[in-house]
Design an enzyme around this catalytic site. Structure first.
Site, short mmCIF file in Angstrom:
data_model
loop_
_atom_site.label_atom_id
_atom_site.label_comp_id
_atom_site.label_asym_id
_atom_site.label_seq_id
_atom_site.Cartn_x
_atom_site.Cartn_y
_atom_site.Cartn_z
CG ASP A 27 -1.72 0.69 0.90
OD1 ASP A 27 -3.27 0.00 1.31
OD2 ASP A 27 -1.67 1.97 0.96
CB ALA B 76 -4.39 -0.88 -4.67
CE1 TYR C 108 -13.28 3.72 -7.90
CE2 TYR C 108 -15.41 3.48 -8.31
CZ TYR C 108 -14.15 3.28 -7.86
OH TYR C 108 -14.74 2.27 -7.24
N GLY D 45 -22.47 15.27 -10.50
CA GLY D 45 -22.44 13.12 -10.96
C GLY D 45 -23.09 12.48 -10.24
P1 NAD Z 1 -9.33 3.16 0.41
O1 NAD Z 1 -9.14 4.52 -0.11
O2 NAD Z 1 -9.91 2.55 1.73
O3 NAD Z 1 -8.34 1.84 -0.32
C1 NAD Z 1 -7.87 1.83 -1.38
C2 NAD Z 1 -6.57 1.29 -0.45
O4 NAD Z 1 -5.89 1.79 -1.81
C3 NAD Z 1 -5.97 2.11 0.33
O5 NAD Z 1 -4.87 2.02 1.71
C4 NAD Z 1 -4.70 3.29 -0.47
O6 NAD Z 1 -3.55 3.51 0.51
C5 NAD Z 1 -4.38 2.69 -1.89
N1 NAD Z 1 -3.76 2.45 -2.29
C6 NAD Z 1 -4.53 4.16 -3.40
N2 NAD Z 1 -3.39 4.13 -4.22
C7 NAD Z 1 -2.67 3.38 -4.34
C8 NAD Z 1 -1.52 2.96 -4.97
N3 NAD Z 1 -1.05 3.69 -6.00
N4 NAD Z 1 -0.17 2.24 -4.81
C9 NAD Z 1 -0.95 1.65 -3.82
N5 NAD Z 1 -2.04 2.04 -2.20
C10 NAD Z 1 -2.26 2.71 -3.57
O7 NAD Z 1 -11.24 2.60 0.09
P2 NAD Z 1 -11.64 1.03 0.33
O8 NAD Z 1 -13.33 1.79 -0.14
O9 NAD Z 1 -11.14 0.52 1.50
O10 NAD Z 1 -11.95 0.57 -1.06
C11 NAD Z 1 -11.17 -0.47 -1.49
C12 NAD Z 1 -11.10 -1.12 -3.14
O11 NAD Z 1 -12.95 -0.89 -3.37
C13 NAD Z 1 -11.04 0.06 -4.02
O12 NAD Z 1 -10.60 -0.34 -4.93
C14 NAD Z 1 -12.00 0.47 -4.79
O13 NAD Z 1 -12.31 1.39 -6.10
C15 NAD Z 1 -13.41 -0.70 -4.41
N6 NAD Z 1 -14.61 0.27 -4.40
C16 NAD Z 1 -14.99 0.84 -2.65
C17 NAD Z 1 -16.44 0.64 -2.94
C18 NAD Z 1 -16.77 1.44 -1.56
O14 NAD Z 1 -18.00 1.49 -1.19
N7 NAD Z 1 -15.95 1.80 -0.26
C19 NAD Z 1 -17.61 0.75 -3.52
C20 NAD Z 1 -16.83 -0.19 -4.99
C21 NAD Z 1 -15.41 -0.72 -5.61
#
Ligand code: NAD
Length: 314
Positions: A31, A74, A143, A275
């Site tokens: 991460d 990620a 996105y 949006g």
């Molecule tokens: P989050 O932001 O808590 O987790 C994302 C993680 O990715 C973070 O720890 C961040 O530091 C890390 N990250 C970001 N850019 C990075 C990079 N360049 N290199 C390495 N690490 C990186 O968000 P989340 O809600 O836990 O989301 C997790 C996954 O689920 C994501 O892929 C998100 O798109 C997907 N998602 C989430 C939701 C939701 O409702 N939370 C819905 C649909 C999809």
């Protein structure tokens, strides 16, 4: 099994890492800590601060750990930032993802599970309907477009290199550890606002004063369950919706959080946010990997209790 969790310091990834450790697996979290927190990473897991855009560092972390499976969580998760900075979004969410797929192939990893997004991929879901996985993809943001692109790249990697994958299209995930300052975590925002005695805002679905947009809220524990099933190979080759099919307006959600927090909410009504989809509800009925889903009221009780402890300790 050795599992690499990319994005494992974040809200969802860290709870996947917890569950994998509890099930006796070895875990390496990578991460860049851009939105994740080091303290979210379980103590028993390895940790490497790696940006998935940095190919050298990524390959070296994968080579050292030699994972059998990868959980790819990620991402930069902000839809509005993706609209303001599409190139930057694609560098992380498309190119960073491709770097990870490349590392999987290079090091003979058997399986990858990808966190995609039902809300961002399907677009508007009309009243009375639910989007099943064969609903036409119609992303309206960079996105969502990036998530769909990675889904297609996974087809290529399966076809060309035999990389086995599963795509999990999450609905709106809520639960402990969600960032209350982010734009998406409305349950986290409402929970912290109410527990601090602050008012909450309902942004309009169409006209200011209406009950707000309609979403399908899924508890993070259920999302973790789907990820574990996928990492264990029970959903190989599939695209799976991870949502409950229950449609909830923002105002209904506010009332459920209010009941769990036992605080009378002061509600402000705001205009429609540019949006924001008006309605997004997933259909997860067919061969659903998570049964039964945690009822919304129960998941919110857990979440509010967690935020109550979190606010006391911070
Ligand atoms: P989050 O932001 O808590 O987790 C994302 C993680 O990715 C973070 O720890 C961040 O530091 C890390 N990250 C970001 N850019 C990075 C990079 N360049 N290199 C390495 N690490 C990186 O968000 P989340 O809600 O836990 O989301 C997790 C996954 O689920 C994501 O892929 C998100 O798109 C997907 N998602 C989430 C939701 C939701 O409702 N939370 C819905 C649909 C999809």
């Amino acid at each position: 099994m050795r599992v690499l969790v990319a994005g494992g310091a974040g809200f969802i990834g860290s709870q996947i890492a917890d569950a994998l450790i509890a099930a006796g697996h070895q875990v390496l979290v990578i991460d860049d800590l851009s939105s994740g927190r080091r303290e979210n990473v379980p103590r028993e897991a390895g940790f490497a601060q790696v940006d998935i855009r940095d190919v050298e560092k990524l390959l070296s972390a994968v080579a050292d750990f030699r994972p059998q499976a990868v959980s790819h969580q990620a991402a930069q998760v902000s839809v509005s930032k993706s609209a303001r900075r599409p190139v930057w979004d694609a560098e992380i969410n498309v190119i960073g993802s491709l770097n990870l797929l490349h590392a999987c192939v290079r090091h003979g990893i058997e399986r990858l599970v990808f966190a995609s997004s039902g809300g961002a991929i399907y677009g508007e879901v009309p009243e009375g309907r639910r989007a099943a996985v064969d609903w036409p993809a119609h992303p309206l943001s960079p996105y969502g477009t990036a998530k769909l692109a990675v889904e297609h790249y996974l087809d290529f990697y399966r076809h060309e290199y035999g990389l086995v994958s599963c795509i999990l299209r999450y609905a709106n995930v809520y639960g402990p550890r969600q960032d209350p300052y982010g734009e998406a975590g409305v349950v986290a925002v409402f929970s912290t606002n109410l527990l601090r005695g602050e008012s909450i805002q309902i942004n309009a679905r169409a006209e200011t004063g209406d009950p707000g947009c309609v979403r399908d809220y899924v508890y993070v524990g259920d999302v973790v369950g789907a990820n574990l099933a996928a990492l264990q190979g029970r959903l190989d080759g599939r695209i799976v919706n991870v949502g409950t099919g229950r449609a909830t307006s923002t105002l209904e959600l506010a009332r459920i959080v209010e009941a769990a927090a036992k605080v009378k909410a002061t509600i402000r009504f705001g205009p429609h946010r540019v949006g924001d989809l008006e309605r997004s509800v997933l259909d997860a009925s067919e061969d659903d990997p998570v049964h039964p889903y945690t009822p919304l009221e129960e998941g919110i009780e857990e979440t509010v209790a967690w935020f109550r402890r979190f606010l006391k300790e911070s």
